[in-house]
Design a protein around this motif. Sequence first.
Motif, PDB file in Angstrom:
ATOM      1  N   GLU A   1     -16.371   6.133   0.746  1.00 44.95           N
ATOM      2  CA  GLU A   1     -16.122   6.187   2.186  1.00 44.95           C
ATOM      3  C   GLU A   1     -14.615   6.128   2.464  1.00 44.95           C
ATOM      4  OE1 GLU A   1     -17.528   3.882   6.291  1.00 44.95           O
ATOM      5  OE2 GLU A   1     -17.963   3.008   4.328  1.00 44.95           O
ATOM      6  N   ALA A   2     -13.898   5.282   1.702  1.00 44.18           N
ATOM      7  CA  ALA A   2     -12.447   5.172   1.880  1.00 44.18           C
ATOM      8  C   ALA A   2     -11.769   6.515   1.631  1.00 44.18           C
ATOM      9  CB  ALA A   2     -11.876   4.103   0.945  1.00 44.18           C
ATOM     10  N   GLN A   3     -12.245   7.231   0.608  1.00 45.42           N
ATOM     11  CA  GLN A   3     -11.697   8.568   0.350  1.00 45.42           C
ATOM     12  C   GLN A   3     -11.908   9.477   1.555  1.00 45.42           C
ATOM     13  OE1 GLN A   3     -13.418  10.230  -3.213  1.00 45.42           O
ATOM     14  NE2 GLN A   3     -11.743   9.462  -4.490  1.00 45.42           N
ATOM     15  N   HIS A   4     -13.079   9.392   2.177  1.00 44.10           N
ATOM     16  CA  HIS A   4     -13.373  10.248   3.319  1.00 44.10           C
ATOM     17  C   HIS A   4     -12.587   9.851   4.561  1.00 44.10           C
ATOM     18  CE1 HIS A   4     -16.545  11.771   0.789  1.00 44.10           C
ATOM     19  NE2 HIS A   4     -16.901  12.643   1.721  1.00 44.10           N
ATOM     20  N   HIS A   5     -11.952   8.677   4.515  1.00 39.26           N
ATOM     21  CA  HIS A   5     -11.074   8.269   5.610  1.00 39.26           C
ATOM     22  C   HIS A   5      -9.613   8.552   5.271  1.00 39.26           C
ATOM     23  CE1 HIS A   5     -14.598   6.106   7.178  1.00 39.26           C
ATOM     24  NE2 HIS A   5     -13.945   6.038   8.315  1.00 39.26           N
ATOM     25  N   GLY A   6      -9.396   9.345   4.225  1.00 38.50           N
ATOM     26  CA  GLY A   6      -8.043   9.759   3.894  1.00 38.50           C
ATOM     27  C   GLY A   6      -7.239   8.749   3.105  1.00 38.50           C
ATOM     28  N   CYS A   7      -7.918   7.805   2.461  1.00 33.87           N
ATOM     29  CA  CYS A   7      -7.227   6.794   1.664  1.00 33.87           C
ATOM     30  C   CYS A   7      -7.333   7.123   0.180  1.00 33.87           C
ATOM     31  CB  CYS A   7      -7.824   5.409   1.915  1.00 33.87           C
ATOM     32  SG  CYS A   7      -7.756   4.872   3.633  1.00 33.87           S
ATOM     33  N   ARG A   8      -6.341   6.700  -0.570  1.00 30.49           N
ATOM     34  CA  ARG A   8      -6.356   6.851  -2.025  1.00 30.49           C
ATOM     35  C   ARG A   8      -7.075   5.652  -2.613  1.00 30.49           C
ATOM     36  NH1 ARG A   8      -2.145   6.120  -6.588  1.00 30.49           N
ATOM     37  NH2 ARG A   8      -1.429   4.428  -5.278  1.00 30.49           N
ATOM     38  N   VAL A   9      -8.094   5.886  -3.419  1.00 31.40           N
ATOM     39  CA  VAL A   9      -8.846   4.795  -4.048  1.00 31.40           C
ATOM     40  C   VAL A   9      -8.206   4.471  -5.391  1.00 31.40           C
ATOM     41  CG1 VAL A   9     -11.073   4.086  -4.997  1.00 31.40           C
ATOM     42  CG2 VAL A   9     -10.978   5.374  -2.850  1.00 31.40           C
ATOM     43  N   VAL A  10      -7.868   3.208  -5.600  1.00 35.22           N
ATOM     44  CA  VAL A  10      -7.184   2.780  -6.819  1.00 35.22           C
ATOM     45  C   VAL A  10      -7.851   1.519  -7.354  1.00 35.22           C
ATOM     46  CG1 VAL A  10      -4.957   3.724  -6.107  1.00 35.22           C
ATOM     47  CG2 VAL A  10      -5.542   1.365  -5.508  1.00 35.22           C
ATOM     48  N   SER A  11      -7.563   1.192  -8.599  1.00 31.77           N
ATOM     49  CA  SER A  11      -7.988  -0.104  -9.125  1.00 31.77           C
ATOM     50  C   SER A  11      -7.131  -1.188  -8.491  1.00 31.77           C
ATOM     51  CB  SER A  11      -7.834  -0.150 -10.640  1.00 31.77           C
ATOM     52  OG  SER A  11      -6.457  -0.115 -10.998  1.00 31.77           O
ATOM     53  N   LEU A  12      -7.639  -2.397  -8.492  1.00 32.09           N
ATOM     54  CA  LEU A  12      -6.865  -3.507  -7.941  1.00 32.09           C
ATOM     55  C   LEU A  12      -5.547  -3.658  -8.683  1.00 32.09           C
ATOM     56  CD1 LEU A  12      -6.700  -5.946  -6.021  1.00 32.09           C
ATOM     57  CD2 LEU A  12      -7.896  -7.295  -7.771  1.00 32.09           C
ATOM     58  N   GLU A  13      -5.589  -3.544  -9.982  1.00 35.32           N
ATOM     59  CA  GLU A  13      -4.390  -3.718 -10.806  1.00 35.32           C
ATOM     60  C   GLU A  13      -3.335  -2.668 -10.463  1.00 35.32           C
ATOM     61  OE1 GLU A  13      -7.488  -3.564 -11.903  1.00 35.32           O
ATOM     62  OE2 GLU A  13      -7.803  -5.673 -12.453  1.00 35.32           O
ATOM     63  N   ASP A  14      -3.742  -1.401 -10.386  1.00 39.59           N
ATOM     64  CA  ASP A  14      -2.773  -0.344 -10.093  1.00 39.59           C
ATOM     65  C   ASP A  14      -2.211  -0.479  -8.681  1.00 39.59           C
ATOM     66  OD1 ASP A  14      -3.068   0.718 -12.595  1.00 39.59           O
ATOM     67  OD2 ASP A  14      -4.431   2.320 -11.985  1.00 39.59           O
ATOM     68  N   GLY A  15      -3.082  -0.806  -7.740  1.00 38.36           N
ATOM     69  CA  GLY A  15      -2.629  -0.938  -6.362  1.00 38.36           C
ATOM     70  C   GLY A  15      -1.612  -2.052  -6.196  1.00 38.36           C
ATOM     71  N   ILE A  16      -1.851  -3.174  -6.858  1.00 42.15           N
ATOM     72  CA  ILE A  16      -0.921  -4.306  -6.774  1.00 42.15           C
ATOM     73  C   ILE A  16       0.435  -3.923  -7.353  1.00 42.15           C
ATOM     74  CG2 ILE A  16      -0.456  -6.607  -7.721  1.00 42.15           C
ATOM     75  CD1 ILE A  16      -3.466  -7.164  -7.437  1.00 42.15           C
ATOM     76  N   LYS A  17       0.424  -3.216  -8.463  1.00 40.12           N
ATOM     77  CA  LYS A  17       1.686  -2.839  -9.108  1.00 40.12           C
ATOM     78  C   LYS A  17       2.484  -1.831  -8.298  1.00 40.12           C
ATOM     79  CE  LYS A  17      -0.089  -3.549 -13.828  1.00 40.12           C
ATOM     80  NZ  LYS A  17      -0.498  -2.862 -15.077  1.00 40.12           N
ATOM     81  N   GLU A  18       1.779  -0.983  -7.537  1.00 37.96           N
ATOM     82  CA  GLU A  18       2.439   0.154  -6.903  1.00 37.96           C
ATOM     83  C   GLU A  18       2.850  -0.062  -5.453  1.00 37.96           C
ATOM     84  OE1 GLU A  18      -0.426   3.219  -7.290  1.00 37.96           O
ATOM     85  OE2 GLU A  18      -0.325   3.279  -9.488  1.00 37.96           O
ATOM     86  N   CYS A  19       2.121  -0.881  -4.706  1.00 33.93           N
ATOM     87  CA  CYS A  19       2.263  -0.883  -3.246  1.00 33.93           C
ATOM     88  C   CYS A  19       3.211  -1.960  -2.736  1.00 33.93           C
ATOM     89  CB  CYS A  19       0.895  -1.034  -2.584  1.00 33.93           C
ATOM     90  SG  CYS A  19      -0.166   0.416  -2.861  1.00 33.93           S
ATOM     91  N   ALA A  20       3.906  -1.613  -1.664  1.00 34.41           N
ATOM     92  CA  ALA A  20       4.913  -2.512  -1.094  1.00 34.41           C
ATOM     93  C   ALA A  20       4.297  -3.573  -0.194  1.00 34.41           C
ATOM     94  CB  ALA A  20       5.931  -1.699  -0.308  1.00 34.41           C
ATOM     95  N   ILE A  21       3.170  -3.253   0.429  1.00 35.19           N
ATOM     96  CA  ILE A  21       2.484  -4.184   1.326  1.00 35.19           C
ATOM     97  C   ILE A  21       1.052  -4.327   0.831  1.00 35.19           C
ATOM     98  CG2 ILE A  21       1.751  -4.627   3.703  1.00 35.19           C
ATOM     99  CD1 ILE A  21       4.050  -2.687   4.550  1.00 35.19           C
ATOM    100  N   ILE A  22       0.616  -5.554   0.584  1.00 33.61           N
ATOM    101  CA  ILE A  22      -0.715  -5.810   0.038  1.00 33.61           C
ATOM    102  C   ILE A  22      -1.496  -6.646   1.047  1.00 33.61           C
ATOM    103  CG2 ILE A  22      -2.020  -6.855  -1.849  1.00 33.61           C
ATOM    104  CD1 ILE A  22       0.478  -6.429  -3.615  1.00 33.61           C
ATOM    105  N   VAL A  23      -2.636  -6.122   1.494  1.00 34.81           N
ATOM    106  CA  VAL A  23      -3.432  -6.778   2.527  1.00 34.81           C
ATOM    107  C   VAL A  23      -4.806  -7.134   1.960  1.00 34.81           C
ATOM    108  CG1 VAL A  23      -4.381  -6.594   4.848  1.00 34.81           C
ATOM    109  CG2 VAL A  23      -2.278  -5.348   4.264  1.00 34.81           C
ATOM    110  N   THR A  24      -5.158  -8.414   2.001  1.00 33.70           N
ATOM    111  CA  THR A  24      -6.496  -8.841   1.590  1.00 33.70           C
ATOM    112  C   THR A  24      -7.393  -8.884   2.820  1.00 33.70           C
ATOM    113  OG1 THR A  24      -5.812 -11.167   1.771  1.00 33.70           O
ATOM    114  CG2 THR A  24      -5.723 -10.164  -0.404  1.00 33.70           C
ATOM    115  N   ALA A  25      -8.606  -8.330   2.678  1.00 31.99           N
ATOM    116  CA  ALA A  25      -9.512  -8.209   3.825  1.00 31.99           C
ATOM    117  C   ALA A  25     -10.954  -8.359   3.379  1.00 31.99           C
ATOM    118  CB  ALA A  25      -9.308  -6.859   4.510  1.00 31.99           C
ATOM    119  N   THR A  26     -11.225  -9.340   2.512  1.00 33.82           N
ATOM    120  CA  THR A  26     -12.571  -9.487   1.953  1.00 33.82           C
ATOM    121  C   THR A  26     -13.361 -10.645   2.538  1.00 33.82           C
ATOM    122  OG1 THR A  26     -11.939 -10.998   0.159  1.00 33.82           O
ATOM    123  CG2 THR A  26     -11.651  -8.625  -0.240  1.00 33.82           C
ATOM    124  N   GLY A  27     -12.677 -11.677   3.033  1.00 26.96           N
ATOM    125  CA  GLY A  27     -13.370 -12.882   3.480  1.00 26.96           C
ATOM    126  C   GLY A  27     -13.742 -13.813   2.349  1.00 26.96           C
TER     127      GLY A  27
END
Length: 388
Positions: free
Chosen positions: A236-262
């Motif tokens: 679904e995230a892909q269909h909303h125009g987002c790049r799907v990544v592993s948690l590890e890769d996303g943490i290493k690559e991204c400048a802003i990290i947002v947790t939204a799991t509860g």
Amino acid sequence: MTSRIKDAALAAQINDETLAWREVICPVTAKYGNYVAKRDLRDKTIVSFQHVLEDTIPTLLPFVKAGAKVKVGACNPDSTDDVAAAYLAANGVEVHAFSGMTPEEYAKSIDILSSEPADIVADMGGELIEAFVKKGHKVDGALEATTTGVHRVEKLDYSFPVFNWNDIAIKDRLHNRHHVAQEMWPVFSNVTGLALYGRSVLVIGFGPVGRGVAERARNLGAVVSVAERDPVRALEAQHHGCRVVSLEDGIKECAIIVTATGLSGILGENQIKQARRGAILVNVGHSNTEIDVAWLDTQKSTKMRRYIEKFEFDNSREVYLLNRGSLLNLAPGMGGSGKDLFDPFSAILIRGIDWLASGGANAFKPGFYDYPAEIEREIAEAILHSHS
């Protein structure tokens, strides 16, 4: 604690004009509040565990005016507005909330609030309901409003009926998906001074909150990646125009990290150590332990400005934590946008408490139930009418 809650100067910062304008922009809350204020609830005790903000005032004071004994604690101490807490205390609410509570003070507030029986419990996070169950108190009924709370209380051995309004359509499809992000990203910019154009953002969790946060970030010009364990949500995230990544890769690559799991423990020591240098850590899930702030506090830290702390580790590698890992959209005094969007949810809470006070749950056995659908429809119709 006592001096801050009973500070008359703080309480005086909220005036009649402020509350009158809130009635204008939140007419359905005002409608139900005015109805409740004329009721006779002198035999009822209501205990609430919620974010203590200006929005809390029109939710709880009608029950005080109706004669009920009302107690409130902070479901997240880092979202407490001391001005609102002082105003509530000055107007008849027993308040156990102040900004910057320690874990020990937070635990003590739950113990105090659950020390005596109550007729109605209104919770956000499940900790108060859990405490009442463990102490064996008989309660007419309880309300739970968060994903974190649902995870906590759905497995309890209930001694009273609990009604879930986190998963009703108005909360799940509107507030969780749209309204959190509507407030969160303006607060992010107010706190940091940053716009999102061209910035890489990782959203961890693509439930309703994560979906809304990712969509709004993308619309504000961010390059958005999503880490999500559920393959259906990831698709679904892909269909909303987002790049799907592993948690590890996303943490290493991204400048802003947002947790939204509860959930708790999403970004622990191992994950934080993998973050790129200068990464900004943000949480918008209910749990203030999605990011391991306790571990960060063992590292060298510098307060940069209000709601921003820099933590250094591993040879001067640094990350920036916003609002102590608590809900950024509710950082006191930072003023997101769309305060009127709280109208349906304040109304849901008032109407739900009044329904319980009127014996609405008398026919229910102890257990976990959906919030009454007929009340949700009633409130939806009232909101539509107020907008026409």
